[in-house]
Design an enzyme around this catalytic site. Sequence first.
Site, PDB file in Angstrom:
ATOM      1  N   CYS A 137       0.282   3.861   2.714  1.00  0.00           N
ATOM      2  CA  CYS A 137       0.740   3.351   4.018  1.00  0.00           C
ATOM      3  C   CYS A 137       2.212   3.681   4.227  1.00  0.00           C
ATOM      4  O   CYS A 137       2.647   3.991   5.336  1.00  0.00           O
ATOM      5  CB  CYS A 137       0.557   1.837   4.111  1.00  0.00           C
TER       6      CYS A 137
ATOM      7  N   CYS B  60       0.834  -1.205   0.000  1.00  0.00           N
ATOM      8  CA  CYS B  60       0.000   0.000   0.000  1.00  0.00           C
ATOM      9  C   CYS B  60       0.868   1.254   0.000  1.00  0.00           C
ATOM     10  O   CYS B  60       1.543   1.544   0.979  1.00  0.00           O
ATOM     11  CB  CYS B  60      -0.908  -0.064   1.234  1.00  0.00           C
TER      12      CYS B  60
END
Length: 110
Positions: free
Chosen positions: A34, A31
């Site tokens: 993230c 991600c």
Amino acid sequence: PAMSVPPFFQREVLDKSHDKPVVVDFWAPWCGPCRVLGPTIEKLARESGGRWRLVKVNTDGQPGLSQAYGVRGIPAVKLFVDGAVAGEFTGALPEAEVRRWLDAHLPAVG
């Protein structure tokens, strides 16, 4: 509770949140956002001087946990106080906004 949570989560998040607030960062290695948010929240945790603790949960390894807490998008950050979610946000917020969120949701100290 009705849902079962992994022992580490019970111990490191739910139990410890009765002692001091615990911020949980739900993330995954693939991600992109993230990877943006992670270092920011880690830096703020270091700067907090132990006022709250940070626990990172890799959603790939804990799909049941993500489901239990209604994590639909990541990064998802949830603040636990006394064993319950006291605040949350989703997405890679800029540092200033994360600071504001923490200030707004952390219980007053003292």
